[in-house]
Design an enzyme around this catalytic site. Structure first.
Site, PDB file in Angstrom:
ATOM      1  N   ARG A  53      43.913  39.375  39.341  1.00  0.00           N
ATOM      2  CA  ARG A  53      43.819  40.254  38.592  1.00  0.00           C
ATOM      3  C   ARG A  53      42.078  40.584  38.469  1.00  0.00           C
ATOM      4  O   ARG A  53      41.734  40.345  37.383  1.00  0.00           O
ATOM      5  CB  ARG A  53      44.211  40.292  36.748  1.00  0.00           C
ATOM      6  CG  ARG A  53      45.516  39.859  36.768  1.00  0.00           C
ATOM      7  CD  ARG A  53      45.562  39.652  35.674  1.00  0.00           C
ATOM      8  NE  ARG A  53      47.190  39.262  34.906  1.00  0.00           N
ATOM      9  CZ  ARG A  53      47.729  39.131  34.150  1.00  0.00           C
ATOM     10  NH1 ARG A  53      47.086  38.583  32.511  1.00  0.00           N
ATOM     11  NH2 ARG A  53      49.024  38.990  34.004  1.00  0.00           N
ATOM     12  N   ASP A  55      38.406  41.905  38.032  1.00  0.00           N
ATOM     13  CA  ASP A  55      37.941  43.077  37.715  1.00  0.00           C
ATOM     14  C   ASP A  55      37.669  44.631  38.600  1.00  0.00           C
ATOM     15  O   ASP A  55      37.538  45.079  39.828  1.00  0.00           O
ATOM     16  CB  ASP A  55      36.765  42.439  36.582  1.00  0.00           C
ATOM     17  CG  ASP A  55      37.630  41.812  35.999  1.00  0.00           C
ATOM     18  OD1 ASP A  55      38.406  41.524  35.516  1.00  0.00           O
ATOM     19  OD2 ASP A  55      36.880  40.448  36.206  1.00  0.00           O
ATOM     20  N   ARG A 198      31.392  34.966  39.184  1.00  0.00           N
ATOM     21  CA  ARG A 198      30.685  36.371  39.142  1.00  0.00           C
ATOM     22  C   ARG A 198      29.346  35.351  38.523  1.00  0.00           C
ATOM     23  O   ARG A 198      27.979  35.623  39.006  1.00  0.00           O
ATOM     24  CB  ARG A 198      30.898  37.348  38.923  1.00  0.00           C
ATOM     25  CG  ARG A 198      31.198  38.279  39.468  1.00  0.00           C
ATOM     26  CD  ARG A 198      31.948  39.733  38.621  1.00  0.00           C
ATOM     27  NE  ARG A 198      31.596  40.374  38.443  1.00  0.00           N
ATOM     28  CZ  ARG A 198      31.381  40.742  37.516  1.00  0.00           C
ATOM     29  NH1 ARG A 198      32.341  40.932  36.632  1.00  0.00           N
ATOM     30  NH2 ARG A 198      29.803  41.630  36.600  1.00  0.00           N
TER      31      ARG A 198
END
Length: 245
Positions: A53, A55, A198
């Site tokens: 999934r 972002d 990240r």
């Protein structure tokens, strides 16, 4: 009637103009665009399941999805039809028939991501890399990447209130390499937490530029506190490279 085929898609996309992979109300997503195209071609309501999934703003070179259908449409024709209907920033690279028990997300063994930093301004890669002007110590960043290999609790690198049962991930590979003016981080693991890659990159950049001492990383990893880690690197440098089954 029950579905008779399970179709596996391998998808590449530029996530710049989308609010991520997963379908949302009042937001444009990759899943929505593919489901719309499939439903139009197959003349039935189609819901796809994605392996990762991603972002908003995150890209993919090897996203995988699957759906079950009663349609007998030729797979080559289906691929051509999808790429004819989808916008230019989404491409279906492969369409295959999978075993009925195959599930794009639940059958995953590992996922692999990359993150790209550019040391010089770039026009062509402005939406797929993070431009950093200050000096970075690549050797220090490589040392940190070695520290995250293995099974660890990555709660410090996960978005708060992510709703997961636990924060343990088994990282099988993590490394930085230099290619010209680019620094590329690659990481492979059995699972990833929301925002994990990240935030790891942002923390390693802080260490590489001398803002955070490398000796502090073990504390950050062990304290299970997102506030102790660095900022999340921009979404645009992150790519879902491949899914391993």
């Amino acid at each position: 009637m029950n579905p008779t085929r399970n179709i596996k898609l391998t998808i590449e996309y530029d996530g710049t103009n989308y609010s991520g992979w997963q379908r949302q109300e009042n937001a444009l997503t990759i899943q929505e665009k593919i489901e719309e195209a499939l439903s139009l071609i197959l003349q039935e309501q189609v819901t796809i399941v994605g392996a990762g999934r991603t972002d908003a703003g995150v890209h993919a070179r090897g996203q995988v999805a699957n759906f079950r259908t009663q349609s007998t449409t030729d797979l080559s024709s289906l691929r051509g039809g999808l790429n004819g209907l989808l916008p230019d920033d989404i491409v279906v690279r492969e369409v295959e028939q999978a075993p009925m028990e195959f599930h794009a997300r639940h059958s995953v063994r590992e996922r692999e991501y990359s993150y790209t930093i550019t040391r010089t301004p770039t026009a062509l890669m402005r939406f797929s890399s993070w431009h950093i002007k200050y000096d970075l110590d690549l050797a220090l960043m490589k040392k940190v990447s070695e520290m995250i290999v293995g099974v660890h609790d990555f709660e410090s690198f996960c978005k708060v209130q992510s709703g997961v049962e636990h924060h343990r991930c088994n990282v099988s590979a993590a490394d930085w390499k230099k290619e010209g003016s680019l620094l590329i981080f690659t990481i492979r693991a059995d699972r990833f937490l929301h925002g994990m890659v990240r935030t790891l990159v942002g923390t390693m950049v802080d260490i590489g530029r001398g803002y955070t001492p490398i000796e502090q990383f073990s504390h950050i990893l062990g304290c299970k506190d997102r506030a102790e880690a660095g900022m999340a690197a921009p979404a645009k440098g992150l790519v879902l490279e491949r899914i391993l089954y």
